[in-house]
Design a protein around this motif. Structure first.
Motif, PDB file in Angstrom:
ATOM      1  N   LEU A 276      33.317 -33.079 -15.780  1.00 35.79           N
ATOM      2  CA  LEU A 276      32.887 -31.807 -15.204  1.00 35.79           C
ATOM      3  C   LEU A 276      31.383 -31.636 -15.323  1.00 35.79           C
ATOM      4  O   LEU A 276      30.723 -31.126 -14.420  1.00 35.79           O
ATOM      5  N   ASP A 353      36.315 -19.702 -12.272  1.00 36.24           N
ATOM      6  CA  ASP A 353      36.471 -20.304 -10.944  1.00 36.24           C
ATOM      7  C   ASP A 353      35.144 -20.230 -10.186  1.00 36.24           C
ATOM      8  O   ASP A 353      34.581 -19.148  -9.993  1.00 36.24           O
ATOM      9  N   ALA A 355      34.822 -22.505  -7.292  1.00 35.27           N
ATOM     10  CA  ALA A 355      35.110 -23.468  -6.225  1.00 35.27           C
ATOM     11  C   ALA A 355      34.320 -23.172  -4.956  1.00 35.27           C
ATOM     12  O   ALA A 355      33.969 -24.092  -4.207  1.00 35.27           O
ATOM     13  N   SER A 374      34.376 -24.338 -12.696  1.00 33.10           N
ATOM     14  CA  SER A 374      35.024 -25.406 -11.937  1.00 33.10           C
ATOM     15  C   SER A 374      34.034 -25.970 -10.917  1.00 33.10           C
ATOM     16  O   SER A 374      33.181 -25.254 -10.399  1.00 33.10           O
ATOM     17  N   PRO A 375      34.118 -27.293 -10.626  1.00 35.05           N
ATOM     18  CA  PRO A 375      33.221 -27.891  -9.639  1.00 35.05           C
ATOM     19  C   PRO A 375      33.455 -27.268  -8.258  1.00 35.05           C
ATOM     20  O   PRO A 375      34.498 -26.671  -7.975  1.00 35.05           O
ATOM     21  N   GLU A 376      32.470 -27.445  -7.400  1.00 40.06           N
ATOM     22  CA  GLU A 376      32.578 -26.917  -6.044  1.00 40.06           C
ATOM     23  C   GLU A 376      33.777 -27.551  -5.339  1.00 40.06           C
ATOM     24  O   GLU A 376      33.956 -28.776  -5.359  1.00 40.06           O
ATOM     25  N   GLY A 377      34.607 -26.735  -4.735  1.00 36.25           N
ATOM     26  CA  GLY A 377      35.804 -27.216  -4.045  1.00 36.25           C
ATOM     27  C   GLY A 377      37.011 -27.376  -4.948  1.00 36.25           C
ATOM     28  O   GLY A 377      38.077 -27.765  -4.480  1.00 36.25           O
ATOM     29  N   VAL A 378      36.873 -27.106  -6.239  1.00 34.10           N
ATOM     30  CA  VAL A 378      37.981 -27.249  -7.194  1.00 34.10           C
ATOM     31  C   VAL A 378      38.210 -25.894  -7.852  1.00 34.10           C
ATOM     32  O   VAL A 378      37.288 -25.295  -8.398  1.00 34.10           O
ATOM     33  N   ILE A 379      39.444 -25.401  -7.816  1.00 33.10           N
ATOM     34  CA  ILE A 379      39.729 -24.090  -8.398  1.00 33.10           C
ATOM     35  C   ILE A 379      39.926 -24.232  -9.911  1.00 33.10           C
ATOM     36  O   ILE A 379      40.197 -25.323 -10.419  1.00 33.10           O
ATOM     37  N   ASP A 382      43.182 -25.900 -11.363  1.00 31.00           N
ATOM     38  CA  ASP A 382      43.268 -27.363 -11.461  1.00 31.00           C
ATOM     39  C   ASP A 382      42.509 -27.878 -12.677  1.00 31.00           C
ATOM     40  O   ASP A 382      42.915 -28.870 -13.305  1.00 31.00           O
ATOM     41  N   VAL A 383      41.376 -27.231 -13.008  1.00 30.13           N
ATOM     42  CA  VAL A 383      40.643 -27.644 -14.209  1.00 30.13           C
ATOM     43  C   VAL A 383      41.504 -27.408 -15.448  1.00 30.13           C
ATOM     44  O   VAL A 383      41.579 -28.252 -16.350  1.00 30.13           O
ATOM     45  N   ASP A 386      44.050 -30.166 -15.707  1.00 27.59           N
ATOM     46  CA  ASP A 386      43.460 -31.418 -16.180  1.00 27.59           C
ATOM     47  C   ASP A 386      43.216 -31.379 -17.686  1.00 27.59           C
ATOM     48  O   ASP A 386      43.444 -32.375 -18.395  1.00 27.59           O
TER      49      ASP A 386
END
Length: 431
Positions: A276, A353, A355, A374-379, A382-383, A386
């Motif tokens: 991340l 969030d 994303a 969370s990274p861009e495009g990832v909600i 999902d983090v 993981d």
């Protein structure tokens, strides 16, 4: 207590002596006057938790000679003469007492205790070599036992084959006997002269049967003796192996105590945090769990050893302060979490969030709390999944989120799920 003199820094002492210095300081910390702010909170911990949770703060504060002298005063007040007797105390205890109290001969005592600790380290290394030798002997003994069992199996198979042959011969002899008797009866009916011959033949056959029976009995006795010998040898080999295994385990336990091995550091989720961070987001670790828990249950979870707390940041903050801006929600949530984390000691990560945003705001994180966007495009959901997947099964991982899908997924991964309302109730109780 004599005047303190300049001496080696705490970091220069052997690890065992440093641990005893921290332990002695932790024991008397509530009685020490004019504690620095960093140690006041540590002094409020339970006695069993001060040295474990406040070791870093205690070691850093002891760099101040004035504080060390005040601690030494309390240590001397608690110490009996027998506790400083070189004949009855451990080298680590003597080194720690000399470094803290600094009596007249403290430098010589510290040097002697340090040398004794070094000598003990050499003895531990020899114990490791002896353990390796014992393991090799254990392997040899096991190999010899396997070879002996194989040899006994071969002997048993040979004896079984011989017994089968003898039984077949006995059956053939019995069949021959029956045939001879039938012929004899026919002969008796045919002629009286044949009767004598038939009886003689029957007697001869009876003698052969007795001989064969004796052979069968001897073979069965030999087989039973072989089985008893094999069972005795197998039991003796198992006993040897068990004794060697107990020796190895006792040696390993002694090494762990003598070396005062520290607990493992790091966490399985560190790899996820690094990925991340490489994507432009702060790092994190943890994993959530399905809910229904109360604030009391949540606090009990967080008080378990090496507990991890993962918080779905906006899910909690929007439940508590829906009218506030996102920045104000983040600030209030992190500030409220600081007290809970300080009290429970749980490793805590808050996931926000981000994303739909390419920028990351700067946040002030309290001690003991990690913040992850969370990274861009990832909600954020999902983090959280993981982070839970990175943790080993069996570790206490608590995820705070009212999202049913997140709760279901993390529960399948082995975490405990808690609704946002339970955390908010705990935060309100702590404020």
């Amino acid at each position: 207590m004599p005047e303190g003199t300049s001496g080696p820094a705490l970091e220069a002492l052997p690890a065992a002596a440093r641990a005893r210095v921290v332990g002695l300081t932790a024991d008397v910390l509530p009685e020490v006057v004019r504690l620095p702010p960093a140690l006041r909170r540590v002094a409020e911990f339970a006695p069993s938790r001060r040295a474990r949770l406040g070791a870093g703060a205690i070691a850093a504060a002891l760099a101040d000679d004035e504080l060390r002298e005040r601690v030494a005063t309390q240590v001397v007040a608690r110490t009996t003469p027998a506790a400083t007797d070189p004949a009855t105390t451990e080298p680590a205890d003597r080194a720690a007492y000399a470094w803290l109290v600094r009596p007249a001969d403290w430098a010589a005592t510290l040097e002697e205790a340090t040398a004794a600790l070094a000598e003990r380290t050499d003895a531990d290394e020899r114990a490791v070599a002896e353990t390796a030798r014992l393991r090799e002997r254990l392997g040899q003994a096991e190999q010899a036992a396997r070879e002996q069992r194989a040899a006994h199996r071969v002997q048993v198979e040979e004896q079984k084959a011989e017994i089968a042959t003898l039984r077949r011969k006995l059956g053939e002899a019995r069949a021959s006997e029956r045939a001879a008797r039938a012929e004899a009866e026919d002969a008796l009916r045919a002629a009286a002269e044949a009767r004598t011959g038939a009886e003689a033949l029957a007697a001869a056959q009876d003698k052969e049967v007795r001989r064969l029976r004796a052979q069968v009995e001897r073979a069965e006795a030999e087989l039973a003796a072989g089985r008893r010998a094999a069972r005795h040898d197998r039991d003796e080999g198992t006993l040897r192996a068990r004794m060697l295994l107990d020796t190895v385990l006792e040696a390993a336990g002694g090494l762990q105590r003598e070396l005062a091995l520290p607990p493992v550091s790091g966490a399985p989720g560190d790899r996820v945090e690094q990925e991340l961070a490489a994507a432009g987001a702060p790092s994190a670790t943890a994993g959530p769990v399905p809910g229904g828990a109360t604030a009391t249950m949540l606090e009990q979870f967080l008080g378990l050893p090496r507990a991890r707390l993962l918080v779905d940041g906006y899910n909690v903050s929007k439940t508590a302060w829906p009218e506030s801006s996102l920045e104000a929600q983040r600030t209030r949530l992190l500030a409220a979490l600081a007290a809970v984390v300080a009290r429970t000691g749980a490793e805590t990560t808050v996931v926000f969030d981000a994303a739909s945003s390419s920028t990351r705001p700067v946040v002030h994180t309290p001690r003991g709390v990690k913040v992850v966007f969370s990274p861009e495009g990832v909600i954020a959901d999902d983090v959280l999944r993981d982070l839970v997947a990175a943790e080993p099964r069996g570790r206490v991982v608590v995820v705070v989120s009212s999202d049913r899908e997140v709760a279901r997924d993390v529960a399948r991964a082995g975490a405990r799920s808690v609704a946002s309302e339970a955390l908010l109730a705990l935060l309100a109780r702590s404020s």
